[in-house]
Design a protein around this motif. Sequence first.
Motif, PDB file in Angstrom:
ATOM      1  N   GLN A  29     -20.068   7.362  -3.505  1.00  0.00           N
ATOM      2  CA  GLN A  29     -19.744   6.253  -2.597  1.00  0.00           C
ATOM      3  C   GLN A  29     -19.001   5.115  -3.291  1.00  0.00           C
ATOM      4  OE1 GLN A  29     -19.802   6.554   0.500  1.00  0.00           O
ATOM      5  NE2 GLN A  29     -21.024   8.418   0.596  1.00  0.00           N
ATOM      6  N   VAL A  30     -18.706   5.310  -4.572  1.00  0.00           N
ATOM      7  CA  VAL A  30     -17.994   4.266  -5.326  1.00  0.00           C
ATOM      8  C   VAL A  30     -16.506   4.327  -4.947  1.00  0.00           C
ATOM      9  CG1 VAL A  30     -17.306   3.569  -7.667  1.00  0.00           C
ATOM     10  CG2 VAL A  30     -19.629   4.399  -7.234  1.00  0.00           C
ATOM     11  N   PRO A  31     -15.851   3.160  -4.806  1.00  0.00           N
ATOM     12  CA  PRO A  31     -14.406   3.191  -4.553  1.00  0.00           C
ATOM     13  C   PRO A  31     -13.680   3.951  -5.669  1.00  0.00           C
ATOM     14  CG  PRO A  31     -15.250   0.986  -4.228  1.00  0.00           C
ATOM     15  CD  PRO A  31     -16.377   1.784  -4.814  1.00  0.00           C
TER      16      PRO A  31
ATOM     17  N   TRP B  57      -5.700   2.467   8.298  1.00  0.00           N
ATOM     18  CA  TRP B  57      -7.128   2.520   7.981  1.00  0.00           C
ATOM     19  C   TRP B  57      -7.398   1.927   6.596  1.00  0.00           C
ATOM     20  CZ3 TRP B  57     -11.568   2.599  10.195  1.00  0.00           C
ATOM     21  CH2 TRP B  57     -12.723   2.906   9.471  1.00  0.00           C
ATOM     22  N   ASP B  58      -6.595   2.329   5.616  1.00  0.00           N
ATOM     23  CA  ASP B  58      -6.867   1.890   4.246  1.00  0.00           C
ATOM     24  C   ASP B  58      -6.502   0.416   4.019  1.00  0.00           C
ATOM     25  OD1 ASP B  58      -7.742   4.404   3.912  1.00  0.00           O
ATOM     26  OD2 ASP B  58      -6.425   4.952   2.267  1.00  0.00           O
TER      27      ASP B  58
ATOM     28  N   LEU C 213       0.838  -1.203   0.000  1.00  0.00           N
ATOM     29  CA  LEU C 213       0.000   0.000   0.000  1.00  0.00           C
ATOM     30  C   LEU C 213       0.878   1.261   0.000  1.00  0.00           C
ATOM     31  CD1 LEU C 213      -2.950   0.954   0.120  1.00  0.00           C
ATOM     32  CD2 LEU C 213      -2.753   1.026   2.589  1.00  0.00           C
TER      33      LEU C 213
ATOM     34  N   ARG D 138      -7.512   4.176  -1.292  1.00  0.00           N
ATOM     35  CA  ARG D 138      -8.472   3.060  -1.339  1.00  0.00           C
ATOM     36  C   ARG D 138      -9.681   3.407  -0.472  1.00  0.00           C
ATOM     37  NH1 ARG D 138      -4.524  -2.207  -0.933  1.00  0.00           N
ATOM     38  NH2 ARG D 138      -3.114  -1.564  -2.568  1.00  0.00           N
ATOM     39  N   ARG D 139     -10.344   4.445  -0.900  1.00  0.00           N
ATOM     40  CA  ARG D 139     -11.537   4.931  -0.206  1.00  0.00           C
ATOM     41  C   ARG D 139     -12.550   5.332  -1.274  1.00  0.00           C
ATOM     42  NH1 ARG D 139      -9.148   8.479   4.823  1.00  0.00           N
ATOM     43  NH2 ARG D 139      -7.480   7.031   5.314  1.00  0.00           N
TER      44      ARG D 139
ATOM     45  N   TYR E 193     -10.295  13.858   2.327  1.00  0.00           N
ATOM     46  CA  TYR E 193      -9.038  13.485   2.968  1.00  0.00           C
ATOM     47  C   TYR E 193      -8.080  14.670   3.213  1.00  0.00           C
ATOM     48  CZ  TYR E 193      -4.635  11.091   3.867  1.00  0.00           C
ATOM     49  OH  TYR E 193      -3.448  10.699   4.430  1.00  0.00           O
TER      50      TYR E 193
ATOM     51  N   GLU F 272     -19.951  -5.679  -2.206  1.00  0.00           N
ATOM     52  CA  GLU F 272     -19.681  -5.017  -3.476  1.00  0.00           C
ATOM     53  C   GLU F 272     -19.399  -3.535  -3.232  1.00  0.00           C
ATOM     54  OE1 GLU F 272     -19.470  -4.736  -7.647  1.00  0.00           O
ATOM     55  OE2 GLU F 272     -19.617  -6.489  -6.386  1.00  0.00           O
ATOM     56  N   GLY F 273     -18.362  -3.059  -3.820  1.00  0.00           N
ATOM     57  CA  GLY F 273     -18.101  -1.625  -3.740  1.00  0.00           C
ATOM     58  C   GLY F 273     -17.452  -1.169  -2.448  1.00  0.00           C
ATOM     59  N   ARG F 274     -17.032  -2.101  -1.602  1.00  0.00           N
ATOM     60  CA  ARG F 274     -16.356  -1.682  -0.383  1.00  0.00           C
ATOM     61  C   ARG F 274     -15.050  -2.445  -0.252  1.00  0.00           C
ATOM     62  NH1 ARG F 274     -19.549   0.780   3.637  1.00  0.00           N
ATOM     63  NH2 ARG F 274     -17.930   0.223   5.084  1.00  0.00           N
ATOM     64  N   TRP F 275     -14.162  -1.930   0.618  1.00  0.00           N
ATOM     65  CA  TRP F 275     -12.949  -2.701   0.886  1.00  0.00           C
ATOM     66  C   TRP F 275     -13.079  -3.369   2.233  1.00  0.00           C
ATOM     67  CZ3 TRP F 275     -12.524   2.039  -1.600  1.00  0.00           C
ATOM     68  CH2 TRP F 275     -12.000   1.961  -2.892  1.00  0.00           C
TER      69      TRP F 275
ATOM     70  N   THR G  25      -3.320   6.640   8.075  1.00  0.00           N
ATOM     71  CA  THR G  25      -3.876   6.413   6.732  1.00  0.00           C
ATOM     72  C   THR G  25      -3.620   4.985   6.271  1.00  0.00           C
ATOM     73  OG1 THR G  25      -3.497   8.725   6.183  1.00  0.00           O
ATOM     74  CG2 THR G  25      -3.854   7.254   4.326  1.00  0.00           C
TER      75      THR G  25
ATOM     76  N   ARG H  94     -12.235   2.416  -8.805  1.00  0.00           N
ATOM     77  CA  ARG H  94     -13.100   1.777  -9.813  1.00  0.00           C
ATOM     78  C   ARG H  94     -13.620   2.745 -10.879  1.00  0.00           C
ATOM     79  NH1 ARG H  94     -16.862  -2.761  -6.953  1.00  0.00           N
ATOM     80  NH2 ARG H  94     -15.203  -3.770  -5.810  1.00  0.00           N
TER      81      ARG H  94
END
Lengths: 234, 234
Positions: free
Chosen positions: B123-125, A150-151, A126, B84-85, B93, A231-234, A147, B128
């Motif tokens: 709200q999309v990463p 969290w990420d 990362l 990655r948010r 940020y 979907e759409g989240r980490w 950061t 993407r």
Amino acid sequence: MNDIWDGIVQAFTLIYTLDPDLIKISLRSLQVTLSALAISCIIALPLAAILTIQRFKFRRFTIALLNALMGLPPVVVGLLVYIVLSRSGPFGVLDLLYTKTAMIIAQTIIITPLITSIAHQSLRELWSDYHDLLISMNTSHNQRIKTLLWDARRALLTASLAGFGRAIGEVGAIMIVGGNIDNATRVLTTAIALETSKGDFALALALGFVLILTTIALNIGTHWLSKTENEGRW
Amino acid sequence: MFPLVAENLVVEFQGKHVLGPVDLRLDKGDIAVILGPNGSGKTSLLKALHGILKLKLGMVRWSCLETESVGKQMFVFQTPIMLRRSVFENLTYPLRLRKVSKAEANQRATEWLDRIALSASMQVPATRISGGEKQKLALARALITEPEMLFLDEPCAALDGKTTNEIESMLQSCVENGTTIMMSTHDIGQAKRLAKNIYFINKGKLECIQSAKTFFVKPSSINASKFIAGDIIE
């Protein structure tokens, strides 16, 4: 084969009837392991982040050492903790030998290098993505660490679960420093070892199945709560 | 904060000379465009001025304290670096780093999302979204902090005409709001559209610094003439 089948039946009976001994032993296992995991995470995750972003003299050596310590033999850790906590040892005065605290200390020592190394690997990848951006935004060291932690939280969760898996399945060290005392330091793994030595394979297997179920349930629960697969989240 | 003065800048990378010696001065309100062939040192010059590349020799001087200047400049990279948010969190940020309240950060991010037409993807990463959207987001993330100085490294490389147009409009509007810009580009058309001054760089050396009008009519170096004519510079 009969033993396995008897074990499965007995495991479900013990769970279905909420056997008090089983509940106590299982809760004690979770208490010891989760305490060790919490302490390890508090040490390992920031340490992994510092190793990722900070350049210092013995950094490479520290990383190599932590990687090597991932394979630390639990029995040796148990022996060392035993010596340190025994009456004649430097911390004998604390009277911690054969207590849950001693077991937590041993497990913490075993899993901290493992969590640090896995977390460091994730954070390093990362950091190579974020390096230029965070430098250009003039972030402080603390902001960079926050950061990254969290990420990379999903990857760090995996690192923590690997630590949990190692700790809850551990028997050598906690047997030495905990003593497998009934109603005090007996946990699932030491109980399995005891029942096996007594020849009660069905009960040992039953406890084994409970251990496996606990581990699976905790892993699934953690992933579900953290929405890893959403979907759409980490 | 201005003028920005660079004196005798020399940058080496892994023992290889990549830039310098370079002397330049940048005044407030300028749109300085760095032109030059591949590997000429455009990116190195931008990074050196911004302070994310270590100087072998020379100095970069702002007419204010360094601690003040670092917070008033932003950098947009050729390949946008996305945290990655979500798209929204990428915008908030830099504001949260600067201790802007959550309510104000959210409000400003919402306004910027409207301006870059990404409200539907908030709200999309951020990893993407498309390349053009990423570049607009990276630019918005830089501009949301209202920087006095903005460095851009080929911000429209590999983007289509429509997105390039949108980005150029954003840049022109930020200059009207008082931001000074220094950017590199390969696109002579873009340099003609945006630049007040041109810095032509070749083999790590600034060969000419001229106003855009003069540069495109009568460049002061042979290599610049070749570059404008589309000839290969050796």
